[in-house]
Design an enzyme around this catalytic site. Structure first.
Site, PDB file in Angstrom:
ATOM      1  N   ARG A 290      30.799  31.862  47.213  1.00 62.67           N
ATOM      2  CA  ARG A 290      31.724  32.683  47.311  1.00 62.67           C
ATOM      3  C   ARG A 290      32.206  33.431  47.868  1.00 62.67           C
ATOM      4  O   ARG A 290      33.398  33.441  48.059  1.00 62.67           O
ATOM      5  CB  ARG A 290      32.189  33.283  45.569  1.00 62.67           C
TER       6      ARG A 290
ATOM      7  N   ARG B  46      38.632  36.779  39.710  1.00 62.71           N
ATOM      8  CA  ARG B  46      39.682  38.268  39.221  1.00 62.71           C
ATOM      9  C   ARG B  46      40.324  39.069  40.456  1.00 62.71           C
ATOM     10  O   ARG B  46      40.821  39.155  40.082  1.00 62.71           O
ATOM     11  CB  ARG B  46      38.377  39.729  39.107  1.00 62.71           C
TER      12      ARG B  46
ATOM     13  N   ILE C 167      29.640  53.388  40.417  1.00 62.13           N
ATOM     14  CA  ILE C 167      30.401  52.419  40.866  1.00 62.13           C
ATOM     15  C   ILE C 167      30.593  51.594  38.781  1.00 62.13           C
ATOM     16  O   ILE C 167      31.879  51.452  38.340  1.00 62.13           O
ATOM     17  CB  ILE C 167      30.850  51.689  42.563  1.00 62.13           C
TER      18      ILE C 167
ATOM     19  N   ASP D  66      28.904  47.150  46.692  1.00 59.92           N
ATOM     20  CA  ASP D  66      28.522  45.948  47.577  1.00 59.92           C
ATOM     21  C   ASP D  66      26.849  45.503  48.137  1.00 59.92           C
ATOM     22  O   ASP D  66      26.826  44.612  48.691  1.00 59.92           O
ATOM     23  CB  ASP D  66      29.598  45.285  47.693  1.00 59.92           C
TER      24      ASP D  66
ATOM     25  N   CYS E 299      32.741  39.830  33.850  1.00 61.19           N
ATOM     26  CA  CYS E 299      32.871  39.464  35.395  1.00 61.19           C
ATOM     27  C   CYS E 299      30.432  38.969  34.394  1.00 61.19           C
ATOM     28  O   CYS E 299      30.651  39.934  33.625  1.00 61.19           O
ATOM     29  CB  CYS E 299      33.078  40.428  36.405  1.00 61.19           C
TER      30      CYS E 299
ATOM     31  N   LYS F 183      36.045  39.003  53.755  1.00 57.94           N
ATOM     32  CA  LYS F 183      36.525  39.248  52.220  1.00 57.94           C
ATOM     33  C   LYS F 183      37.504  39.322  51.332  1.00 57.94           C
ATOM     34  O   LYS F 183      38.515  39.290  50.994  1.00 57.94           O
ATOM     35  CB  LYS F 183      35.588  38.154  51.577  1.00 57.94           C
ATOM     36  N   ASN F 184      36.785  40.534  51.519  1.00 56.32           N
ATOM     37  CA  ASN F 184      37.728  41.745  50.297  1.00 56.32           C
ATOM     38  C   ASN F 184      38.816  41.666  51.034  1.00 56.32           C
ATOM     39  O   ASN F 184      39.970  42.417  50.695  1.00 56.32           O
ATOM     40  CB  ASN F 184      36.906  42.645  50.057  1.00 56.32           C
TER      41      ASN F 184
ATOM     42  N   ASP G 131      42.993  48.108  33.630  1.00 57.80           N
ATOM     43  CA  ASP G 131      43.829  49.658  33.321  1.00 57.80           C
ATOM     44  C   ASP G 131      44.964  50.335  33.548  1.00 57.80           C
ATOM     45  O   ASP G 131      45.519  50.203  34.317  1.00 57.80           O
ATOM     46  CB  ASP G 131      43.685  50.399  31.985  1.00 57.80           C
TER      47      ASP G 131
ATOM     48  N   ARG H  78      35.118  45.023  33.055  1.00 59.95           N
ATOM     49  CA  ARG H  78      35.262  45.144  34.804  1.00 59.95           C
ATOM     50  C   ARG H  78      37.199  44.996  34.062  1.00 59.95           C
ATOM     51  O   ARG H  78      37.844  44.540  34.375  1.00 59.95           O
ATOM     52  CB  ARG H  78      35.840  44.747  35.562  1.00 59.95           C
ATOM     53  N   PRO H  79      37.497  46.734  33.355  1.00 60.19           N
ATOM     54  CA  PRO H  79      38.751  46.286  33.436  1.00 60.19           C
ATOM     55  C   PRO H  79      39.891  46.293  34.432  1.00 60.19           C
ATOM     56  O   PRO H  79      39.956  46.733  35.657  1.00 60.19           O
ATOM     57  CB  PRO H  79      38.986  48.377  32.502  1.00 60.19           C
TER      58      PRO H  79
HETATM   59  N1  EPU Z   1      38.300  50.146  37.582  1.00 60.92           N
HETATM   60  C1  EPU Z   1      38.642  51.073  35.910  1.00 60.92           C
HETATM   61  N2  EPU Z   1      39.922  50.153  36.157  1.00 60.92           N
HETATM   62  C2  EPU Z   1      40.897  49.562  36.781  1.00 60.92           C
HETATM   63  C3  EPU Z   1      40.045  49.143  38.224  1.00 60.92           C
HETATM   64  C4  EPU Z   1      39.177  49.265  37.913  1.00 60.92           C
HETATM   65  O1  EPU Z   1      38.690  51.749  35.732  1.00 60.92           O
HETATM   66  O2  EPU Z   1      41.807  48.974  36.461  1.00 60.92           O
HETATM   67  C5  EPU Z   1      37.257  50.769  37.348  1.00 60.92           C
HETATM   68  C6  EPU Z   1      35.962  50.112  37.468  1.00 60.92           C
HETATM   69  O3  EPU Z   1      35.609  49.441  36.513  1.00 60.92           O
HETATM   70  C7  EPU Z   1      35.086  51.110  38.306  1.00 60.92           C
HETATM   71  C8  EPU Z   1      36.037  51.608  40.140  1.00 60.92           C
HETATM   72  O4  EPU Z   1      36.624  51.621  39.036  1.00 60.92           O
HETATM   73  O5  EPU Z   1      34.006  51.106  37.568  1.00 60.92           O
HETATM   74  C9  EPU Z   1      35.907  50.292  41.036  1.00 60.92           C
HETATM   75  O6  EPU Z   1      36.798  49.789  40.883  1.00 60.92           O
HETATM   76  P1  EPU Z   1      37.120  48.897  41.620  1.00 60.92           P
HETATM   77  O7  EPU Z   1      38.619  48.967  41.288  1.00 60.92           O
HETATM   78  O8  EPU Z   1      37.295  50.001  43.201  1.00 60.92           O
HETATM   79  O9  EPU Z   1      36.731  47.839  42.598  1.00 60.92           O
HETATM   80  P2  EPU Z   1      37.712  46.006  42.111  1.00 60.92           P
HETATM   81  O10 EPU Z   1      38.548  46.395  43.273  1.00 60.92           O
HETATM   82  O11 EPU Z   1      37.726  45.196  41.297  1.00 60.92           O
HETATM   83  C10 EPU Z   1      36.517  45.682  44.980  1.00 60.92           C
HETATM   84  C11 EPU Z   1      36.206  44.919  45.088  1.00 60.92           C
HETATM   85  C12 EPU Z   1      34.652  44.666  44.762  1.00 60.92           C
HETATM   86  C13 EPU Z   1      33.612  45.591  45.009  1.00 60.92           C
HETATM   87  C14 EPU Z   1      34.678  46.891  44.270  1.00 60.92           C
HETATM   88  C15 EPU Z   1      34.339  48.395  44.305  1.00 60.92           C
HETATM   89  C16 EPU Z   1      37.715  42.783  46.306  1.00 60.92           C
HETATM   90  C17 EPU Z   1      38.474  41.514  46.184  1.00 60.92           C
HETATM   91  N3  EPU Z   1      36.065  43.127  45.296  1.00 60.92           N
HETATM   92  O12 EPU Z   1      37.211  45.302  43.192  1.00 60.92           O
HETATM   93  O13 EPU Z   1      33.410  43.908  45.507  1.00 60.92           O
HETATM   94  O14 EPU Z   1      32.536  45.676  44.482  1.00 60.92           O
HETATM   95  O15 EPU Z   1      36.158  46.974  45.048  1.00 60.92           O
HETATM   96  O16 EPU Z   1      34.065  48.815  46.450  1.00 60.92           O
HETATM   97  O17 EPU Z   1      37.753  43.737  46.866  1.00 60.92           O
HETATM   98  C18 EPU Z   1      32.073  41.828  45.763  1.00 60.92           C
HETATM   99  O18 EPU Z   1      32.611  41.426  46.749  1.00 60.92           O
HETATM  100  O19 EPU Z   1      30.995  41.400  46.012  1.00 60.92           O
HETATM  101  C19 EPU Z   1      32.685  42.335  45.006  1.00 60.92           C
HETATM  102  C20 EPU Z   1      32.824  43.046  43.475  1.00 60.92           C
END
Ligand code: EPU
Length: 431
Positions: free
Chosen positions: A410, A105, A340, A318, A129, A35-36, A137, A134-135
């Site tokens: 999902r 998201r 995380i 995850d 979420c 998925k990811n 920024d 889940r920011p």
């Molecule tokens: N973060 C920030 N600001 C941002 C983005 C992220 O502070 O703008 C923080 C997050 O709050 C978190 C950390 O950075 O503490 C890592 O977040 P990341 O951006 O890596 O997460 P993501 O890209 O939103 C993906 C996966 C998630 C998985 C996370 C961490 C996808 C579509 N989603 O999310 O998958 O938990 O990486 O590995 O790839 C799932 O599949 O169940 C799922 C939630």
């Protein structure tokens, strides 16, 4: 021919799962596409007009939602037999509306590609979420560093770069999968060089970078924490085979550790899920590694262990919930720390309903192993929490009724059918 994805397919189903615990899992389960990895690849199709072919694309609610987002933008999407064809030649709009983004998201992945291709994008802010904030920024800052003017208006991120984007140096202070992907997708069409430091190493990002490279992007350092991108004027569509889902694979390994008699998990890239597999082995499960399969057997009661989540190649957040289900039956007290997402623990009260003994101290779950779990009605609260409840139910005495499993749908393709084929007593009912 199946029709193109329609809006109605994004409506959550009201199905529930009824599981009678205790049946051993035997035989084979096959892992679907990730998925990811699929979601950013689908977004990347926006960078080059024409037909892109994504093979081994998982048939999931989230990939259907992304297809709907692409269709909303004007793309034509055709999904059949795990092949997703996306024709982005007719994309005209650069707006991802709230109605779609709020359901997933990862829709925010369209920001980088649309900004790079059209010089302007409007993407709804995703909001919170299921388990907390889940920011985004870092995504916004990355676009600003590339020279875009970004504002937040009426709940939308509006980014403009009428004269195009320009390369930059961006060092992430927090490793972010999504923001690395978004920045990379924008940088490939920016003028000049972009250097991304502390880039995410997740296999999903590596596959994205490889596909962009295949499309004609100039990227050095793929698979490392420093990505160097030399912008090009245009890219061409291509064909890619999506990697196996490492979280689904590890979820099956955890299931095998609970009730594997033995369970063969096929279609695994071990390096992608090694941290989780090793931790599950540490609990005493017997894992045999074959070329692209893992055979998992429960031989004794699991042992208590310590788990701390970390970015790849560390133990994935995850997999935290699923391993908690396993450790709830361990001999001894385990601790699970999520570094995380500090608040990703909505599964705890539901596991406790099943008889687990779990206490939370900030982002640490203290799991005192119990000898047995007992079935009862529980509620799925998010994707991985749902998977944890399924695992717990597979071993719990009696019947467990898991409602709201649209969360599960999902991100796991036909998980119930795959488990049933391996011997689980699991039925899907409509509520
Ligand atoms: N973060 C920030 N600001 C941002 C983005 C992220 O502070 O703008 C923080 C997050 O709050 C978190 C950390 O950075 O503490 C890592 O977040 P990341 O951006 O890596 O997460 P993501 O890209 O939103 C993906 C996966 C998630 C998985 C996370 C961490 C996808 C579509 N989603 O999310 O998958 O938990 O990486 O590995 O790839 C799932 O599949 O169940 C799922 C939630």
């Amino acid at each position: 021919m199946t029709p193109a994805v329609t809006d109605t397919q994004t409506l959550p189903s009201m199905d529930a799962l009824v599981i009678r615990g205790g049946a051993p899992l035997q035989g084979t389960v096959r892992v679907s596409g990730a998925k990811n990895a699929a979601l950013p690849l689908m977004a990347a199709t926006l960078l080059a007009p024409g037909e892109h072919v994504l093979e081994n694309c998982p048939s999931l609610q989230d990939t259907r939602t992304m297809a709907t987002v692409l269709e909303h933008l004007g793309a034509r999407v055709h999904f059949e037999d795990h092949v997703c064809r996306v024709d982005t030649g007719s994309v005209r709009s650069a707006e991802a509306p709230y109605e779609l983004v709020k359901t997933m998201r990862a829709s925010v992945y369209v920001m980088g590609p649309l900004l790079a291709r059209f010089g302007e994008v409007r993407v709804s802010l995703p909001g919170g979420c299921a388990w907390g904030p889940r920011p985004v920024d870092l995504h916004i800052r990355a676009m600003e560093e590339l020279g875009a003017d970004v504002t937040v208006e009426h709940g939308y991120i509006v980014a403009r770069a009428p004269r195009g984007l320009t390369g930059c140096r961006f060092a992430f202070d927090t490793v972010s999968v999504g923001a690395t992907g978004n920045l990379l997708m924008a940088a490939v069409l920016a003028k000049g060089e972009t250097v991304i430091e502390n880039a995410a190493l997740e296999p999903d990002i590596t596959q994205l970078a490889e596909y962009l490279f295949q499309m004609g992007a100039r990227i050095d350092g793929i698979g490392t924490t420093t990505l160097r991108v030399e912008g090009v004027d245009s890219l061409a569509p291509g064909r890619v085979r999506i990697i196996p889902d490492r979280i689904e694979a590890a979820t099956f390994v955890a299931a095998g550790a609970l009730v594997g008699g033995p369970l063969r998990v096929e279609g695994v890239v071990l390096e992608h899920c090694e941290a989780a597999v090793r931790k599950i082995e540490e609990t005493g499960a017997h894992v045999t590694i074959e070329k692209s399969a893992l055979v998992v057997e429960r031989r004794s009661r699991p042992r208590a262990i310590e788990v701390t989540t970390a970015p790849f190649p560390g133990f994935a957040t995850d997999m935290q919930a699923q391993v908690m289900a396993l450790l709830s039956l361990a001999d001894g007290t385990s601790t699970i720390t999520d570094t995380i997402y500090h608040d990703r623990f909505t599964h705890v009260p539901e596991l406790v309903r099943l008889g687990a003994d779990i206490r939370l101290e900030n982002n640490v779950a203290i799991v005192r192993g119990v000898e047995k779990l007992s079935g009862c009605p529980v509620m799925a609260t998010d994707l991985r929490a749902s998977a944890a409840l399924v695992l717990a139910a597979l071993v719990a005495e009696g019947e467990t009724h898991i409602s709201r499993i649209y969360h599960l749908d999902r991100g796991y393709e036909r998980l119930d059918e795959k488990l049933a084929a391996a011997g689980a007593r699991i039925t899907r009912i409509r509520e």
